[in-house]
Design a protein around this motif. Sequence first.
Motif, PDB file in Angstrom:
ATOM      1  N   PHE A 106       0.942  -1.285  -0.166  1.00 19.84           N
ATOM      2  CA  PHE A 106      -0.113  -0.063  -0.009  1.00 19.84           C
ATOM      3  C   PHE A 106       0.925   1.194  -0.178  1.00 19.84           C
ATOM      4  CE2 PHE A 106      -3.698   2.482   0.612  1.00 19.84           C
ATOM      5  CZ  PHE A 106      -3.429   3.580   1.391  1.00 19.84           C
ATOM      6  N   VAL A 107       0.723   2.072  -0.825  1.00 15.86           N
ATOM      7  CA  VAL A 107       1.262   3.533  -1.010  1.00 15.86           C
ATOM      8  C   VAL A 107       0.516   4.620  -0.868  1.00 15.86           C
ATOM      9  CG1 VAL A 107       2.870   4.806  -2.461  1.00 15.86           C
ATOM     10  CG2 VAL A 107       3.124   2.386  -2.569  1.00 15.86           C
ATOM     11  N   PHE A 108       1.031   5.426   0.002  1.00 18.65           N
ATOM     12  CA  PHE A 108      -0.056   6.612   0.181  1.00 18.65           C
ATOM     13  C   PHE A 108      -0.498   7.348  -1.051  1.00 18.65           C
ATOM     14  CE2 PHE A 108       0.077   6.183   4.271  1.00 18.65           C
ATOM     15  CZ  PHE A 108       1.251   6.270   5.135  1.00 18.65           C
ATOM     16  N   HIS A 109      -1.688   7.830  -0.968  1.00 19.58           N
ATOM     17  CA  HIS A 109      -2.258   8.405  -2.189  1.00 19.58           C
ATOM     18  C   HIS A 109      -1.590   9.245  -2.732  1.00 19.58           C
ATOM     19  CE1 HIS A 109      -5.293  10.702  -4.280  1.00 19.58           C
ATOM     20  NE2 HIS A 109      -5.831   9.549  -4.557  1.00 19.58           N
ATOM     21  N   TRP A 110      -1.380   9.714  -3.843  1.00 14.47           N
ATOM     22  CA  TRP A 110      -0.489  10.522  -4.471  1.00 14.47           C
ATOM     23  C   TRP A 110      -0.637  12.087  -4.157  1.00 14.47           C
ATOM     24  CZ3 TRP A 110      -1.991  14.552  -7.859  1.00 14.47           C
ATOM     25  CH2 TRP A 110      -3.009  14.627  -8.145  1.00 14.47           C
ATOM     26  N   ILE A 111      -2.099  12.508  -3.595  1.00 19.03           N
ATOM     27  CA  ILE A 111      -2.008  13.790  -3.401  1.00 19.03           C
ATOM     28  C   ILE A 111      -1.534  14.018  -1.861  1.00 19.03           C
ATOM     29  CG2 ILE A 111      -3.699  15.450  -2.606  1.00 19.03           C
ATOM     30  CD1 ILE A 111      -5.754  14.277  -4.588  1.00 19.03           C
ATOM     31  N   LEU A 112      -1.584  12.999  -1.009  1.00 15.31           N
ATOM     32  CA  LEU A 112      -0.842  13.276   0.153  1.00 15.31           C
ATOM     33  C   LEU A 112       0.853  13.345   0.051  1.00 15.31           C
ATOM     34  CD1 LEU A 112      -2.886  10.879   2.499  1.00 15.31           C
ATOM     35  CD2 LEU A 112      -3.220  13.452   2.280  1.00 15.31           C
ATOM     36  N   ARG A 113       1.236  12.710  -0.787  1.00 18.30           N
ATOM     37  CA  ARG A 113       2.485  12.629  -1.193  1.00 18.30           C
ATOM     38  C   ARG A 113       2.973  13.902  -1.843  1.00 18.30           C
ATOM     39  NH1 ARG A 113       5.908  11.546  -4.748  1.00 18.30           N
ATOM     40  NH2 ARG A 113       4.185  11.251  -6.231  1.00 18.30           N
ATOM     41  N   ARG A 124      20.736   4.930 -13.768  1.00 16.07           N
ATOM     42  CA  ARG A 124      20.879   3.546 -14.226  1.00 16.07           C
ATOM     43  C   ARG A 124      19.847   2.520 -12.805  1.00 16.07           C
ATOM     44  NH1 ARG A 124      26.638   5.497 -14.110  1.00 16.07           N
ATOM     45  NH2 ARG A 124      26.467   5.246 -11.902  1.00 16.07           N
ATOM     46  N   LEU A 125      19.454   1.674 -13.667  1.00 13.28           N
ATOM     47  CA  LEU A 125      18.281   0.539 -12.874  1.00 13.28           C
ATOM     48  C   LEU A 125      19.239  -0.133 -12.015  1.00 13.28           C
ATOM     49  CD1 LEU A 125      15.393  -0.343 -12.455  1.00 13.28           C
ATOM     50  CD2 LEU A 125      16.069  -1.978 -14.274  1.00 13.28           C
ATOM     51  N   LEU A 126      18.924  -0.021 -10.679  1.00 12.90           N
ATOM     52  CA  LEU A 126      19.521  -0.678  -9.518  1.00 12.90           C
ATOM     53  C   LEU A 126      18.904  -2.175  -9.380  1.00 12.90           C
ATOM     54  CD1 LEU A 126      20.328   2.098  -6.952  1.00 12.90           C
ATOM     55  CD2 LEU A 126      21.759   0.875  -8.610  1.00 12.90           C
ATOM     56  N   TRP A 127      17.499  -2.017  -9.251  1.00 14.42           N
ATOM     57  CA  TRP A 127      16.519  -3.264  -9.184  1.00 14.42           C
ATOM     58  C   TRP A 127      15.140  -2.876  -9.410  1.00 14.42           C
ATOM     59  CZ3 TRP A 127      12.985  -2.220  -5.543  1.00 14.42           C
ATOM     60  CH2 TRP A 127      13.213  -1.315  -4.280  1.00 14.42           C
ATOM     61  N   GLN A 128      14.390  -3.648  -9.431  1.00 14.73           N
ATOM     62  CA  GLN A 128      12.906  -3.799  -9.732  1.00 14.73           C
ATOM     63  C   GLN A 128      12.095  -4.739  -8.857  1.00 14.73           C
ATOM     64  OE1 GLN A 128      11.316  -4.686 -13.519  1.00 14.73           O
ATOM     65  NE2 GLN A 128      13.469  -5.216 -14.160  1.00 14.73           N
ATOM     66  N   TRP A 129      11.085  -4.479  -8.536  1.00 11.72           N
ATOM     67  CA  TRP A 129      10.340  -5.467  -7.949  1.00 11.72           C
ATOM     68  C   TRP A 129       8.663  -5.591  -8.379  1.00 11.72           C
ATOM     69  CZ3 TRP A 129       6.049  -4.196  -4.258  1.00 11.72           C
ATOM     70  CH2 TRP A 129       5.602  -5.363  -3.665  1.00 11.72           C
ATOM     71  N   LYS A 130       8.300  -6.623  -8.445  1.00 13.41           N
ATOM     72  CA  LYS A 130       6.769  -6.882  -8.962  1.00 13.41           C
ATOM     73  C   LYS A 130       6.019  -7.324  -7.851  1.00 13.41           C
ATOM     74  CE  LYS A 130       3.983  -8.336 -12.827  1.00 13.41           C
ATOM     75  NZ  LYS A 130       4.025  -9.036 -14.217  1.00 13.41           N
ATOM     76  N   SER A 131       4.947  -6.631  -7.697  1.00 12.44           N
ATOM     77  CA  SER A 131       3.990  -6.908  -6.860  1.00 12.44           C
ATOM     78  C   SER A 131       2.935  -7.706  -7.482  1.00 12.44           C
ATOM     79  CB  SER A 131       3.048  -5.638  -6.105  1.00 12.44           C
ATOM     80  OG  SER A 131       2.117  -5.967  -5.597  1.00 12.44           O
ATOM     81  N   ALA A 132       1.998  -8.644  -6.620  1.00 11.76           N
ATOM     82  CA  ALA A 132       1.030  -9.414  -7.028  1.00 11.76           C
ATOM     83  C   ALA A 132      -0.170  -8.594  -7.506  1.00 11.76           C
ATOM     84  CB  ALA A 132       0.475 -10.609  -6.305  1.00 11.76           C
ATOM     85  N   ALA A 133      -0.407  -7.237  -6.909  1.00 10.44           N
ATOM     86  CA  ALA A 133      -1.679  -6.399  -7.340  1.00 10.44           C
ATOM     87  C   ALA A 133      -0.950  -4.906  -7.515  1.00 10.44           C
ATOM     88  CB  ALA A 133      -2.434  -6.362  -5.913  1.00 10.44           C
ATOM     89  N   GLU A 134      -1.860  -4.251  -8.148  1.00 17.84           N
ATOM     90  CA  GLU A 134      -1.604  -2.799  -8.411  1.00 17.84           C
ATOM     91  C   GLU A 134      -1.117  -2.129  -7.218  1.00 17.84           C
ATOM     92  OE1 GLU A 134      -1.804   0.508 -11.358  1.00 17.84           O
ATOM     93  OE2 GLU A 134      -2.178  -1.718 -11.716  1.00 17.84           O
ATOM     94  N   ILE A 135      -0.151  -1.393  -7.408  1.00 14.59           N
ATOM     95  CA  ILE A 135       0.496  -0.617  -6.190  1.00 14.59           C
ATOM     96  C   ILE A 135      -0.119   0.965  -5.975  1.00 14.59           C
ATOM     97  CG2 ILE A 135       2.542   0.675  -5.172  1.00 14.59           C
ATOM     98  CD1 ILE A 135       4.281  -1.671  -6.677  1.00 14.59           C
ATOM     99  N   ARG A 136      -0.892   1.195  -4.980  1.00 14.56           N
ATOM    100  CA  ARG A 136      -1.806   2.276  -5.072  1.00 14.56           C
ATOM    101  C   ARG A 136      -1.157   3.437  -4.308  1.00 14.56           C
ATOM    102  NH1 ARG A 136      -6.438  -0.038  -1.836  1.00 14.56           N
ATOM    103  NH2 ARG A 136      -5.380  -2.205  -1.729  1.00 14.56           N
TER     104      ARG A 136
END
Length: 160
Positions: free
Chosen positions: A9-16, A148-160
Amino acid sequence: MFDRDGTLFVFHWILRSLRNVIALALLCMAAPMSAGTDTPAVFSGSVWVASHHVLYRIDSSTNQIAQSVPLPYEVTDMAVDAPRYAVWVLAHKHLVRLDRQTSITLELNLAALVPDISDPRAVQLNPYDGSLTVVAGKKVLRLDHQGRLLWQWKSAAEIR
């Protein structure tokens, strides 16, 4: 950071975004002002705002637009890297870095970097090392201060 079913869960973009604006305002108030264009005041004495395809630098001492920079893409999100005199702009599937003279010094095509990426919608800067975190659909990308890309991670669901 995780909700009940285990997805990230990532905080809503407006709050960020609001948090970033408050942090920039505090940085502007705390930084010494100076007259030269090669000084940190160009960044620390400014507030950066984006609207569609244009990036604006607002001088915090006059509250006037000091510069407007047309961009090749519509802006989704942005991050100011004051210690390195750079502004990062996330636009569609591109990440653009501008220097203190607002020249584009780096333009990354995130789709070429990560072929199955969806439209990125958030970028977050780590001010200590200049690294970036980009959120795009189910993916989180981590890039260094040179893009430069250091790493990537994929979630099972959409990150909000």
